[in-house]
Design an enzyme around this catalytic site. Sequence first.
Site, PDB file in Angstrom:
ATOM      1  N   THR A 182       0.820  -1.214   0.000  1.00 58.86           N
ATOM      2  CA  THR A 182       0.000   0.000   0.000  1.00 58.86           C
ATOM      3  C   THR A 182       0.855   1.265   0.000  1.00 58.86           C
ATOM      4  O   THR A 182       0.341   2.350  -0.247  1.00 58.86           O
ATOM      5  CB  THR A 182      -0.909   0.032   1.238  1.00 58.86           C
ATOM      6  N   GLU A 200      -0.863  -8.620   9.924  1.00 63.52           N
ATOM      7  CA  GLU A 200      -2.008  -9.264  10.573  1.00 63.52           C
ATOM      8  C   GLU A 200      -2.185 -10.693  10.051  1.00 63.52           C
ATOM      9  O   GLU A 200      -3.078 -11.411  10.479  1.00 63.52           O
ATOM     10  CB  GLU A 200      -3.293  -8.464  10.313  1.00 63.52           C
ATOM     11  N   ASN A 276       3.962  -4.400  13.722  1.00 63.65           N
ATOM     12  CA  ASN A 276       3.792  -5.260  14.890  1.00 63.65           C
ATOM     13  C   ASN A 276       4.324  -6.665  14.645  1.00 63.65           C
ATOM     14  O   ASN A 276       4.484  -7.111  13.516  1.00 63.65           O
ATOM     15  CB  ASN A 276       2.302  -5.361  15.228  1.00 63.65           C
ATOM     16  N   ASP A 322      -0.473  -3.920  18.571  1.00 61.41           N
ATOM     17  CA  ASP A 322      -0.443  -3.453  17.175  1.00 61.41           C
ATOM     18  C   ASP A 322       0.106  -2.032  17.082  1.00 61.41           C
ATOM     19  O   ASP A 322      -0.423  -1.192  16.368  1.00 61.41           O
ATOM     20  CB  ASP A 322      -1.837  -3.525  16.545  1.00 61.41           C
ATOM     21  N   LYS A 349       2.589   4.816  16.515  1.00 61.41           N
ATOM     22  CA  LYS A 349       1.278   4.522  17.072  1.00 61.41           C
ATOM     23  C   LYS A 349       1.241   4.596  18.596  1.00 61.41           C
ATOM     24  O   LYS A 349       0.207   4.907  19.182  1.00 61.41           O
ATOM     25  CB  LYS A 349       0.829   3.121  16.643  1.00 61.41           C
ATOM     26  N   TRP A 413      -0.798   6.200   9.718  1.00 59.38           N
ATOM     27  CA  TRP A 413       0.032   6.452   8.537  1.00 59.38           C
ATOM     28  C   TRP A 413      -0.056   7.902   8.066  1.00 59.38           C
ATOM     29  O   TRP A 413       0.845   8.360   7.361  1.00 59.38           O
ATOM     30  CB  TRP A 413      -0.392   5.526   7.391  1.00 59.38           C
ATOM     31  N   VAL A 563      -8.939   2.405   7.246  1.00 57.30           N
ATOM     32  CA  VAL A 563      -9.164   1.499   8.369  1.00 57.30           C
ATOM     33  C   VAL A 563     -10.362   1.882   9.213  1.00 57.30           C
ATOM     34  O   VAL A 563     -11.108   1.020   9.689  1.00 57.30           O
ATOM     35  CB  VAL A 563      -7.896   1.401   9.241  1.00 57.30           C
ATOM     36  N   CYS A 630     -13.921  -5.711   8.162  1.00 54.01           N
ATOM     37  CA  CYS A 630     -14.417  -5.205   6.879  1.00 54.01           C
ATOM     38  C   CYS A 630     -15.837  -4.668   6.978  1.00 54.01           C
ATOM     39  O   CYS A 630     -16.177  -3.678   6.331  1.00 54.01           O
ATOM     40  CB  CYS A 630     -14.378  -6.294   5.813  1.00 54.01           C
ATOM     41  N   MET A 670     -15.295 -10.913  -1.721  1.00 55.98           N
ATOM     42  CA  MET A 670     -15.784 -11.761  -0.643  1.00 55.98           C
ATOM     43  C   MET A 670     -15.400 -13.208  -0.938  1.00 55.98           C
ATOM     44  O   MET A 670     -16.150 -13.967  -1.544  1.00 55.98           O
ATOM     45  CB  MET A 670     -17.300 -11.615  -0.489  1.00 55.98           C
TER      46      MET A 670
END
Length: 704
Positions: A182, A200, A276, A322, A349, A413, A563, A630, A670
């Site tokens: 990303t 993750e 993380n 995280d 963070k 970010w 997010v 999501c 999905m």
Amino acid sequence: MKRIGFVLAATLALAACGKQEDAGPVLATEGVTDAMIAAGNGEEWLTYGGDYDERRFSPLDQINADNVGELGLAWSADLDTARGQEATPLMHDGTLYITTAWSMVKAYDAQTGQVKWEYDPEVPRSKLVEVCCDAVNRGVALYGDKVYVATLDGRLVALDQETGDVVWDKVTIPEGSKMAITGAPRIVKGMVVIGSAGAEYFTRGYIAAFDAQTGNERWRFYTVPGNPADGFENEAMERAAETWSGEWWKLGGGGTVWDAITYDPATDLIYFGTANAEPWNPAYRNTDGAGDSLYTASIVAVKPDTGEYVWHFQETPEDRWDFDSNQQITVTDLNIDGEIRHVVMHAPKNGFFYVLDAETGEFISGKPFVDGINWASGLDPVTGKPFVNPEAEYERTGKPFVGVPGAVGAHSWSPMSYSPTTGLVYIPTNNTPQYYAHDPDWEPGETGFQLGIDVSGGAFPADKAVREEIKSTLNGALVAFDPIAGEVRWKVPQSSPTNGGTLATAGNLVFQGTSTGAFKAYTADTGDELWSFATQTGVLAAPMTYSIDGEQYIAVLAGWGGVWDVSAGGLGGGITPNVSRLLVFKLGAKGELPPLKPTPALVLDPPAPAGTPEQIALGAKFYANSCSVCHGVSAVAGALNPDLRHSSTLGKRDLWQQVVHDGLLAENGMVAWNEEFSREEIEAIRLYVLNRANEDKALEAGGT
């Protein structure tokens, strides 16, 4: 013939003697060069952070605190990807280059907005299940006559600047991995440097450099050690292995380099931040005892020519919350105790602002830049190591912990900026507490997040008053931080978290977009609001500025997502519509956006509730830990992803199974969850969502 034979013979002789050496990457001498990026020319914006130092500061001052009220819309361009837009535009030679969601690239005439070319890397939509936080992309890199984009499905692509034609296309992530990209690439000494996202999932983080001309990999530095039985790539990995225990490598380790990459010509070092450790819960990765899990949640410095390790500073040892350290790393000189120190500055963070020696990584200072931090009481003044609150170690206490900051981070970010004029750093901050609890029943899976925790206890109850009280605690702020004094100089409170990145200019201005639909300008020294433009959608991206023919422009991408929308959904601050556009401003312009089309309100009308309390409770746990990332906390979705309470499949058990178990809608993102859940467990999720839909229907009808 003699000449050809001579050359061939010489080549064979060198090869036979082992004396043929790699000359290294070829530096660009035309187009965008290393010297141009280093200079940070105010008229152009040539790299993600504005210059090698990643200050996001412009010396342009035609637009200033005295006249910014005259700023108007010069032109806008609608985008064809209705997801979160996070890219910083780049401008060179009159052309503005952007990326959009799904890693698409577009080139515009920077004065008129006319499209010059477009490129679509055709990322499979099914990739979305392997991306934590929307199908975003943060921008391109420019070098020589090429444009470089890193795609969500793990490729690095070089395009011709003039035409957008593909020059080369290389897969950079390991085959079969659940990694994504990303972040924006960076250019360093003839190489394109990029990492990946995915901590993750079961991934092993790295940063890598690729030849800008050929795309061939020059080096790769892993951030966590692999299986000791296979041997270690270098001494850094061997030392890191001493800070892990059990069989951590079977779960990947995490530590991905998904954003922050900074090259410093003064020290000739690349600094990068790492994510993380994976899983979040240390009970499942340090099974034989405690360990710091290097080099996760750290800043690491390597040599750009070889990727050789030089130093590291771990900001959050044994991270279980995280607390990625992937936020922008800024390089500058500061007068500290009467001595000029060349430093890196970082606001990760975890809520502490770090100042480190740029050459050695020595800890200089670390002070809170947000209020309410409860995972640690502070940092050791000598080592910078945190004094961790024992209650925050949820896997040891066996009790839930509501952490501040949460996993969204005190600073995520969204890029900060630094003004050498004011000496202040402008940080987009968040206040989003996070519920953490050890999950004793967790087992590694194949699909979705692999965290080892149970967050279902953090769901919002079906009570209007309680929901409003929780929502009132979720907010953000624009913070002006003094890195020398370690103090907040001014702060602008914001009603929602995850607001846009910032731009500081010599005109005594700071620009920032908000999640609630405005693009604003403040005085850099005092934080007074001077100007605001209604964007019709939330702004996540950071603005930039450039000048053509003596006229200064400000450009920013608008388009809500990311997010906070996909995870917190409508309960975490309200639904902001996605209207994805590139907005460009200049003094005296009078442009207007078309009227915003109203979004029809959806009325909840679900089938009657069903299922046993045991089924619904089981479904609540599975939904919270796998589906909410999501479709939103408590099954209330945001603007981007489907709200399952309104799904036409909710009352159709067999169709629900075809979608969730069998992957009927895989091409829409999905994918099938049949490796993670049995049909009975998927039915429990349906019954939970059905129950939630009926609870919220009652609330909408006037219940409490």
